[in-house]
Design an enzyme around this catalytic site. Sequence first.
Site, mmCIF file in Angstrom:
data_model
loop_
_atom_site.group_PDB
_atom_site.id
_atom_site.type_symbol
_atom_site.label_atom_id
_atom_site.label_comp_id
_atom_site.label_asym_id
_atom_site.label_seq_id
_atom_site.Cartn_x
_atom_site.Cartn_y
_atom_site.Cartn_z
ATOM 1 N N ARG A 15 0.842 -1.207 0.000
ATOM 2 C CA ARG A 15 0.000 0.000 0.000
ATOM 3 C C ARG A 15 0.877 1.257 0.000
ATOM 4 N NH1 ARG A 15 -0.951 4.826 2.384
ATOM 5 N NH2 ARG A 15 -0.257 3.872 4.323
ATOM 6 N N ASP A 16 1.475 1.582 1.136
ATOM 7 C CA ASP A 16 2.250 2.826 1.210
ATOM 8 C C ASP A 16 3.439 2.777 0.250
ATOM 9 O OD1 ASP A 16 2.726 5.360 2.091
ATOM 10 O OD2 ASP A 16 3.431 4.808 4.079
ATOM 11 N N HIS A 208 5.489 4.724 12.380
ATOM 12 C CA HIS A 208 5.545 4.703 10.913
ATOM 13 C C HIS A 208 6.462 5.852 10.487
ATOM 14 C CE1 HIS A 208 3.406 4.200 6.913
ATOM 15 N NE2 HIS A 208 3.864 5.429 6.764
ATOM 16 N N CYS A 241 3.697 9.715 -0.089
ATOM 17 C CA CYS A 241 2.289 10.099 -0.009
ATOM 18 C C CYS A 241 1.971 11.044 -1.155
ATOM 19 C CB CYS A 241 2.009 10.770 1.327
ATOM 20 S SG CYS A 241 0.334 11.419 1.442
HETATM 21 ZN ZN ZN Z 1 3.548 6.491 5.048
#
Ligand code: ZN
Length: 303
Positions: A15-16, A208, A241
């Site tokens: 995902r990230d 994170h 992001c």
């Molecule tokens: Zn992240």
Amino acid sequence: MMVPDQIEMLEVSPRDGLQNEKTLVATADKIALIEHAIAAGSRRIEVTSFVNPKAVPQMADAEAVCEGLPERDDVTYIGLVMNARGAMRALATGRIDQLGAVAVATDSFAMANQGQTSDGSVEVAKEIIALSQAAGKTGQVTIGASFGCPFEGEVAQDRVVAMAVALADASPVEIGLADTIGVGNPAQVAALVAKVRAAVPHIPVRVHFHNTRGTGLANVWAAIEAGAVTVDASIGGLGGCPFAPGAAGNVSTEDVVYMLERAGVRTGLDLSTLVSANHWLGEIMQRTLPGMVAKAPPFPKQA
Ligand code: ZN
């Protein structure tokens, strides 16, 4: 403070790690990445996000990824969601074990990331956690921009602590503190983790970190010394992001595992399998990935 003798790793590469990549990665390759992570020992994996495909095209195949997930009772599959609609999509797949919600520490970033105020993001995160629990699943939440905001700069630690207290009402399985843009430093990390631990002692803290400015590994160490029990990381150090200008990769799973295992902290992951996964992923992405350990000779020398 002492470091524990073991911590839990949470793999976020599917995902990230991939969400900010311009080239769409095939669904089959995403599933292969998840299989590599499982082979290395990962037992919690953030497999996709259920968000607007126009905003994050790389995650448009969320349902297809879920369909291809290996049948494993011993692996917790996490789907990231930003609102109730995403939560319903994730739950409808029948393959997501845990919903991950995101609350953001500043209004500007909350607006850019999910079109809400910071307070609004807390309320929606609580709603998402409640939806997961009503469906017989678990929910957790990450506080984005906990260590600094791309738009507003410094973030007051009291603000993050107050959010953690408010979020704790929803009984998430953990609260994550995210350095979304990689500006944190170890002293700041130690202080914030300790404050959140003191404010919500019954809820585990996950961390994170993005390695945008090279402080990622130092921040991991500071965080676990201060009581964080779970560390997010991404194979190869991919990540970023789409809504945070200048954001770079997550701390790389293999670099975190090398550091911790050599220091006597067990992670449950196998380093050589992770290094192979890094090399495989580099071929998929057609470039050398940011992680350091996979570029170096093995140490100590293999017999
Ligand atoms: Zn992240």
